[in-house]
Motif scaffolding. Sequence first.
Motif, short mmCIF file in Angstrom:
data_model
loop_
_atom_site.label_atom_id
_atom_site.label_comp_id
_atom_site.label_asym_id
_atom_site.label_seq_id
_atom_site.Cartn_x
_atom_site.Cartn_y
_atom_site.Cartn_z
N ASN A 1 45.54 25.66 13.55
CA ASN A 1 46.78 26.08 14.22
C ASN A 1 47.21 27.42 13.65
O ASN A 1 47.38 27.57 12.44
CB ASN A 1 47.88 25.03 14.00
CG ASN A 1 47.60 23.76 14.76
OD1 ASN A 1 47.51 23.75 15.98
ND2 ASN A 1 47.44 22.65 14.03
N TRP B 1 48.75 21.64 17.86
CA TRP B 1 48.59 20.18 17.87
C TRP B 1 47.90 19.72 16.59
O TRP B 1 47.11 20.44 16.00
CB TRP B 1 47.80 19.71 19.09
CG TRP B 1 46.34 20.06 19.12
CD1 TRP B 1 45.79 21.19 19.65
CD2 TRP B 1 45.26 19.30 18.58
NE1 TRP B 1 44.43 21.17 19.50
CE2 TRP B 1 44.06 20.01 18.85
CE3 TRP B 1 45.17 18.07 17.92
CZ2 TRP B 1 42.81 19.55 18.45
CZ3 TRP B 1 43.92 17.60 17.53
CH2 TRP B 1 42.76 18.34 17.80
N LYS B 2 48.26 18.52 16.16
CA LYS B 2 47.62 17.94 14.99
C LYS B 2 47.80 16.43 15.01
O LYS B 2 48.70 15.90 15.67
CB LYS B 2 48.17 18.51 13.68
CG LYS B 2 49.57 18.08 13.35
CD LYS B 2 49.92 18.46 11.92
CE LYS B 2 51.30 17.92 11.55
NZ LYS B 2 51.57 18.04 10.10
N ASN C 1 41.10 18.57 11.61
CA ASN C 1 40.96 19.90 11.04
C ASN C 1 41.14 21.00 12.09
O ASN C 1 40.43 22.00 12.11
CB ASN C 1 39.60 20.06 10.35
CG ASN C 1 39.59 21.23 9.37
OD1 ASN C 1 40.60 21.56 8.77
ND2 ASN C 1 38.44 21.85 9.21
N ASN C 2 42.10 20.77 12.99
CA ASN C 2 42.36 21.77 14.04
C ASN C 2 43.05 22.99 13.44
O ASN C 2 44.01 22.87 12.67
CB ASN C 2 43.25 21.15 15.12
CG ASN C 2 43.54 22.13 16.24
OD1 ASN C 2 42.65 22.74 16.80
ND2 ASN C 2 44.82 22.30 16.56
N ASN D 1 46.25 16.46 9.44
CA ASN D 1 45.40 17.24 10.34
C ASN D 1 43.99 16.65 10.34
O ASN D 1 43.01 17.30 9.94
CB ASN D 1 45.39 18.72 9.95
CG ASN D 1 44.86 19.60 11.07
OD1 ASN D 1 44.62 19.15 12.19
ND2 ASN D 1 44.67 20.87 10.76
#
Length: 202
Positions: free
Chosen positions: A201, A169-170, A198-199, A195
């Motif tokens: 992935n 997810w972003k 700042n997840n 993003n």
Amino acid sequence: AAVGTQNYRGLKLSMQRRAASGVSVNANYAWSRCEGLEMPPNAQFGVGLIDPSNPDYDRGHCDADRTHLANGTVGYLTPTVDNRVLGLLASNWRVSGIVNVRSGSWMSVLSGRDTAFNGMANQRVDQMSDDVYGAKTLASYLNRAAFATPGNGAFGTHVRNSIRGPNFWKVDLALSKLVSLAPTRNLEFRVEVFNLFNNFNW
């Protein structure tokens, strides 16, 4: 002859809303399942059906199968302000966001060896337990004890594409403003953030 069959079932939903207040929303969602036998690449180079005498051994989730797939966009255009100074600063700014969410891809655990002695690559391991996940961290996503190397001359019992990988997810965000300099000339101010949260992935 090439061998490959796939069975896809899915539900697709979409929604669109454009409001007079300057807010627009567009979203779509798919819930689906795809299973089958991928058409093998080139067996001449050891990449194809693991057991050519039993094509069904390579049946499993399709490589591109995602159980959940959702996308959404939200946009907002600030209203025009009559005051000349405030209008120049605050009017006609466009804020837009994009959200992407999808289930993890399907994975197979490979032995790295030709235990079947047939020259085919990507041979799978024996699966010793249904408890296949570890801590689901970058260093320990799977439970190593759930897998073992097959015996000599044997094919592994692990089903192809039977382990789901990490979700994705972003959120992306853009802020822009178009300023008219002349009847045929415009200047655009634009800031984009990819993003936003700042997840990480995988």
